[in-house]
Design a protein around this motif. Structure first.
Motif, PDB file in Angstrom:
ATOM      1  N   ALA A   1      48.922 -98.748  50.891  1.00 48.68           N
ATOM      2  CA  ALA A   1      48.636 -98.994  49.480  1.00 48.68           C
ATOM      3  C   ALA A   1      49.942 -99.111  48.696  1.00 48.68           C
ATOM      4  N   SER A   2      50.703-100.153  48.958  1.00 52.33           N
ATOM      5  CA  SER A   2      52.023-100.296  48.355  1.00 52.33           C
ATOM      6  C   SER A   2      51.975-100.436  46.840  1.00 52.33           C
ATOM      7  N   ASP A   3      50.895-100.968  46.292  1.00 52.91           N
ATOM      8  CA  ASP A   3      50.809-101.121  44.845  1.00 52.91           C
ATOM      9  C   ASP A   3      49.895-100.056  44.222  1.00 52.91           C
ATOM     10  N   LEU A   4      49.895 -98.863  44.797  1.00 52.83           N
ATOM     11  CA  LEU A   4      49.094 -97.749  44.335  1.00 52.83           C
ATOM     12  C   LEU A   4      49.685 -97.182  43.035  1.00 52.83           C
ATOM     13  N   ILE A   5      48.825 -96.959  42.055  1.00 52.96           N
ATOM     14  CA  ILE A   5      49.228 -96.354  40.785  1.00 52.96           C
ATOM     15  C   ILE A   5      48.388 -95.098  40.572  1.00 52.96           C
ATOM     16  N   ASN A   6      49.054 -93.969  40.379  1.00 51.63           N
ATOM     17  CA  ASN A   6      48.373 -92.710  40.120  1.00 51.63           C
ATOM     18  C   ASN A   6      48.254 -92.531  38.604  1.00 51.63           C
ATOM     19  N   THR A   7      47.031 -92.414  38.092  1.00 53.88           N
ATOM     20  CA  THR A   7      46.848 -92.225  36.659  1.00 53.88           C
ATOM     21  C   THR A   7      47.047 -90.767  36.247  1.00 53.88           C
ATOM     22  N   GLY A   8      46.992 -89.854  37.237  1.00 59.25           N
ATOM     23  CA  GLY A   8      47.138 -88.432  36.939  1.00 59.25           C
ATOM     24  C   GLY A   8      45.873 -87.779  36.433  1.00 59.25           C
ATOM     25  N   GLU A   9      44.791 -88.547  36.295  1.00 55.90           N
ATOM     26  CA  GLU A   9      43.535 -87.987  35.797  1.00 55.90           C
ATOM     27  C   GLU A   9      42.791 -87.277  36.918  1.00 55.90           C
ATOM     28  N   ILE A  10      42.487 -86.012  36.692  1.00 55.89           N
ATOM     29  CA  ILE A  10      41.686 -85.240  37.638  1.00 55.89           C
ATOM     30  C   ILE A  10      40.280 -85.149  37.063  1.00 55.89           C
ATOM     31  N   VAL A  11      39.294 -85.648  37.782  1.00 57.95           N
ATOM     32  CA  VAL A  11      37.910 -85.683  37.320  1.00 57.95           C
ATOM     33  C   VAL A  11      37.252 -84.360  37.664  1.00 57.95           C
ATOM     34  N   LEU A  12      36.868 -83.644  36.628  1.00 59.65           N
ATOM     35  CA  LEU A  12      36.223 -82.321  36.844  1.00 59.65           C
ATOM     36  C   LEU A  12      34.754 -82.346  36.506  1.00 59.65           C
TER      37      LEU A  12
END
Length: 129
Positions: free
Chosen positions: A118-129
């Motif tokens: 997944a070379s173009d992976l972007i982490n939004t940092g959102e943790i879904v609770l």
């Protein structure tokens, strides 16, 4: 919110709570589950839920003894929503990218991928609770 995004958020929520009930109604009856940890793929809602319920039970047991921590964050890969799953132990930290495919308003496929794919992976940092 589009269906695939909502389904992906429910998958993340299931991982964060270690509880399949958050995604159960989203799965199609003939859902496919592809994992790095298995030598074969699972097909069918009943088998996928059975596998994940047992996997989550094992993870909860490990977390009770502080042997492992799991958390799932939202991300994007190839401009589609995904889940970035982190498994942390004393020995290592592992990251897996979970993608879903929606057909007829139900999850038809769940894929667990190595982040190196997944070379173009972007982490939004959102943790879904």
């Amino acid at each position: 919110m589009n269906k695939n995004l909502q389904h992906t958020r429910n998958v993340a929520k299931s991982w964060n709570h270690l509880d399949t009930s958050f995604m159960k109604e989203d799965l199609s009856e003939d859902v496919n589950y592809f994992s790095l940890d298995m030598k074969y793929n699972l097909k069918g809602k009943k088998d996928v839920l059975f596998y994940l319920d047992n996997k989550f039970s094992s993870i909860r047991f490990s977390q009770n003894f502080r042997l492992m921590k799991i958390f799932a964050e939202m991300g994007t890969w190839k401009k589609e929503a995904c889940v970035i799953l982190r498994q942390v132990t004393e020995e290592y930290e592992r990251e897996v990218v979970i993608t879903t495919k929606t057909v007829n308003d139900r999850i038809s496929d769940i894929h667990l991928n190595e982040p190196s794919q997944a070379s173009d992976l972007i982490n939004t940092g959102e943790i879904v609770l």
